[in-house]
Design an enzyme around this catalytic site. Sequence first.
Site, short mmCIF file in Angstrom:
data_model
loop_
_atom_site.label_atom_id
_atom_site.label_comp_id
_atom_site.label_asym_id
_atom_site.label_seq_id
_atom_site.Cartn_x
_atom_site.Cartn_y
_atom_site.Cartn_z
N TYR A 1 0.85 -1.21 0.00
CA TYR A 1 0.00 0.00 0.00
C TYR A 1 0.88 1.25 0.00
O TYR A 1 0.63 2.20 -0.75
CB TYR A 1 -0.91 -0.03 1.22
N LYS B 1 0.98 4.34 -2.64
CA LYS B 1 0.53 5.69 -2.27
C LYS B 1 1.67 6.71 -2.33
O LYS B 1 1.44 7.89 -2.59
CB LYS B 1 -0.14 5.67 -0.90
N1 LIG Z 1 -10.57 4.75 4.51
C1 LIG Z 1 -9.37 5.08 4.89
O1 LIG Z 1 -9.01 4.98 6.08
C2 LIG Z 1 -8.39 5.67 3.87
C3 LIG Z 1 -7.23 6.30 4.36
C4 LIG Z 1 -6.34 6.85 3.45
C5 LIG Z 1 -6.59 6.79 2.09
N2 LIG Z 1 -7.71 6.15 1.65
C6 LIG Z 1 -7.92 6.13 0.20
O2 LIG Z 1 -9.16 6.74 -0.08
C7 LIG Z 1 -9.68 6.22 -1.33
C8 LIG Z 1 -11.14 5.84 -1.14
O3 LIG Z 1 -11.23 4.74 -0.25
P1 LIG Z 1 -12.48 4.55 0.75
O4 LIG Z 1 -12.02 4.86 2.10
O5 LIG Z 1 -13.67 5.24 0.20
O6 LIG Z 1 -12.66 2.95 0.67
P2 LIG Z 1 -13.75 2.05 -0.12
O7 LIG Z 1 -13.17 0.69 -0.13
O8 LIG Z 1 -15.08 2.26 0.47
O9 LIG Z 1 -13.76 2.68 -1.60
C9 LIG Z 1 -12.85 2.32 -2.59
C10 LIG Z 1 -13.60 2.20 -3.90
O10 LIG Z 1 -12.67 1.93 -4.96
C11 LIG Z 1 -13.27 0.95 -5.79
N3 LIG Z 1 -12.29 0.23 -6.59
C12 LIG Z 1 -11.45 -0.77 -6.20
N4 LIG Z 1 -10.75 -1.21 -7.26
C13 LIG Z 1 -11.15 -0.49 -8.33
C14 LIG Z 1 -10.78 -0.48 -9.70
N5 LIG Z 1 -9.87 -1.34 -10.21
N6 LIG Z 1 -11.38 0.42 -10.52
C15 LIG Z 1 -12.33 1.26 -10.05
N7 LIG Z 1 -12.73 1.27 -8.76
C16 LIG Z 1 -12.14 0.41 -7.91
C17 LIG Z 1 -14.00 0.04 -4.82
O11 LIG Z 1 -14.96 -0.79 -5.49
C18 LIG Z 1 -14.61 1.04 -3.86
O12 LIG Z 1 -15.88 1.47 -4.29
C19 LIG Z 1 -8.77 5.04 -1.69
O13 LIG Z 1 -7.82 5.48 -2.66
C20 LIG Z 1 -8.05 4.74 -0.39
O14 LIG Z 1 -6.81 4.11 -0.59
C21 LIG Z 1 -8.61 5.60 2.51
#
Ligand SMILES: NC(=O)c1ccc[n+]([C@@H]2O[C@H](COP(=O)([O-])OP(=O)(O)OC[C@H]3O[C@@H](n4cnc5c(N)ncnc54)[C@H](O)[C@@H]3O)[C@@H](O)[C@H]2O)c1
Length: 249
Positions: free
Chosen positions: A151, A155
Site C-alpha cells: 500500500y 501511495k
Molecule cells: N478509509 C481510509 O481509512 C483511507 C485512508 C487513506 C486513504 N484512503 C484512500 O481513499 C480512497 C477511497 O477509499 P475509501 O475509504 O472510500 O474505501 P472504499 O473501499 O469504500 O472505496 C474504494 C472504492 O474503490 C473501488 N475500486 C477498487 N478497485 C477499483 C478499480 N480497479 N477500478 C475502479 N474502482 C475500484 C471500490 O470498489 C470502492 O468502491 C482510496 O484510494 C483509499 O486508498 C482511505
Amino acid sequence: MGRLTGKTAIITGAARGQGATEARLFLAEGAQVVMGDVLDDQGEALAAELGEAACYLHLDVTNPDDWTHAVKLAEEIGPLNVLINNAGIHWVCPIEEEQPDKALQMFSVNALGSFMGIQAVREPMSRAGGGSIVNISSVAGMTGIHGHSAYGMSKWAVRGLTKVAALELGPLGIRVNSIHPGPINTAMLPDRVRDNPDTFSHLPLGRAGQPEEVAQLALYLASDDASFQSGGEYIIDGGGWAGHPPRNS
Ligand SMILES: NC(=O)c1ccc[n+]([C@@H]2O[C@H](COP(=O)([O-])OP(=O)(O)OC[C@H]3O[C@@H](n4cnc5c(N)ncnc54)[C@H](O)[C@@H]3O)[C@@H](O)[C@H]2O)c1
C-alpha cells in the site's frame, strides 16, 4: 451558484465510501458527475438515487478502454474539468508474507490507475480550458506504516506522480494535487478497527475522519477557489502527522 456549477467531473471508486460522498457533494455544488467503479450494482443504484446530473459507468481504472469510455461519456455531458482519482484497494501484510503479484495488483489499481486517469483526461481537460485533478493518496504516502509495504509503495507513487503531473500539465491550465487522509470511516477500515473507540486515541483529535470531511477538501481543490494550488499535498488526519503523542499514551 454552486462552487462547481458548469463543470463536469469524473470520480473513480464512486460506488461507495469517499468517492460516493464526493459525488454527492459535487452534485450539490452544481457539477455534473460521471461516477466510475467496478461495483456496478451499487454504483448504478447510487447514481439513480442522486438524480439526472449523475451517471454511472463501469470503470476499472486499470483498463484503458474503460477510461476511453468514461472520457467520452463525460465530454458528451459537458466540458471535462475535474478528475478525482479516488479508487483504491488496501490490505495489511508484513513484507515476509506479501506476494509480489498481489503487491503489483495493489500498485496497478492505486498508482497506475491514477496515472492512466491523468493520461486519459489530459487532452480533453486542456481542450475544456483547464481543470483540476485530485489524486487520493494516504498518510501511508507520507511516511512508513507497519504492514503497509504494498500500500505504501502505491501511495508514495501517487504522491510522486502528482508532482510530475503538476509540472507537465500546469502549462495546459490543469492543476494537480494530492490528498493524504488518515483513517477515514469507510468499508476500507476493518470493523475491528472502526468499532474500537481506543483505536484512534493516539490522534490529537482522537477519532477517525468522516468521508464528508475529505470530500470538503476535494471540493476545495476541484473548485476555482484553489486556482493557484498545484503540486500540493494535503494531509487530513486529525492531527496525526503533527508529531508524536505523549509517551505514555
Ligand atoms: N478509509 C481510509 O481509512 C483511507 C485512508 C487513506 C486513504 N484512503 C484512500 O481513499 C480512497 C477511497 O477509499 P475509501 O475509504 O472510500 O474505501 P472504499 O473501499 O469504500 O472505496 C474504494 C472504492 O474503490 C473501488 N475500486 C477498487 N478497485 C477499483 C478499480 N480497479 N477500478 C475502479 N474502482 C475500484 C471500490 O470498489 C470502492 O468502491 C482510496 O484510494 C483509499 O486508498 C482511505
